[in-house]
Write an enzyme that holds these catalytic residues in place. Structure first.
Site, PDB file in Angstrom:
ATOM      1  N   VAL A 186       0.843  -1.197   0.000  1.00  0.00           N
ATOM      2  CA  VAL A 186       0.000   0.000   0.000  1.00  0.00           C
ATOM      3  C   VAL A 186       0.880   1.250   0.000  1.00  0.00           C
ATOM      4  CG1 VAL A 186      -1.787   1.250   1.291  1.00  0.00           C
ATOM      5  CG2 VAL A 186      -1.691  -1.254   1.412  1.00  0.00           C
ATOM      6  N   CYS A 187       0.468   2.255  -0.758  1.00  0.00           N
ATOM      7  CA  CYS A 187       1.092   3.577  -0.673  1.00  0.00           C
ATOM      8  C   CYS A 187       0.021   4.629  -0.939  1.00  0.00           C
ATOM      9  CB  CYS A 187       2.280   3.714  -1.622  1.00  0.00           C
ATOM     10  SG  CYS A 187       1.848   3.848  -3.361  1.00  0.00           S
ATOM     11  N   ARG A 188       0.426   5.822  -1.266  1.00  0.00           N
ATOM     12  CA  ARG A 188      -0.539   6.908  -1.478  1.00  0.00           C
ATOM     13  C   ARG A 188      -1.377   6.678  -2.735  1.00  0.00           C
ATOM     14  NH1 ARG A 188      -0.276  11.600  -4.415  1.00  0.00           N
ATOM     15  NH2 ARG A 188      -1.665  13.252  -3.727  1.00  0.00           N
TER      16      ARG A 188
END
Length: 98
Positions: free
Chosen positions: A62-64
């Protein structure tokens, strides 16, 4: 590269599926909210923290927005780990945050 939509991950979590979520954003970004149960390993630290991961497990990265997590998936796969990118990242996430 294998990807999950944010809706799919939300549905899996709501149905009780145990996902191994790794949030590769920086600590200050994660303070603004993360998916419950996600472990924060900033992308720049991932190579130094590989010993914390198990090759038998699948990890949802997961990231932005999905870019850094995509790089994390490629990195992990190059070392024989199983990883999936969360397409759209936290920008698309509509589920619960902590």
């Amino acid at each position: 590269m294998k990807e999950y939509t944010t809706k799919k991950v939300e549905e899996l979590l709501q149905s009780g599926v145990k996902l191994n979520l790794i949030d590769v954003r920086e600590i200050k970004e994660v303070r603004e909210g993360k998916i419950p149960g996600a472990v924060n390993i900033p992308l720049g630290q991932l190579e130094f923290r590989l010993k914390e991961l198990e090759k038998e497990k699948e990890y949802v990265m997961v990231c932005r927005s999905g870019g850094r997590s995509g790089r994390a998936v490629q990195f992990l796969e190059s070392y024989g780990y199983r990883a999936v990118n969360l397409a759209g990242g936290m920008l698309d996430w509509e589920g619960e945050v902590e």
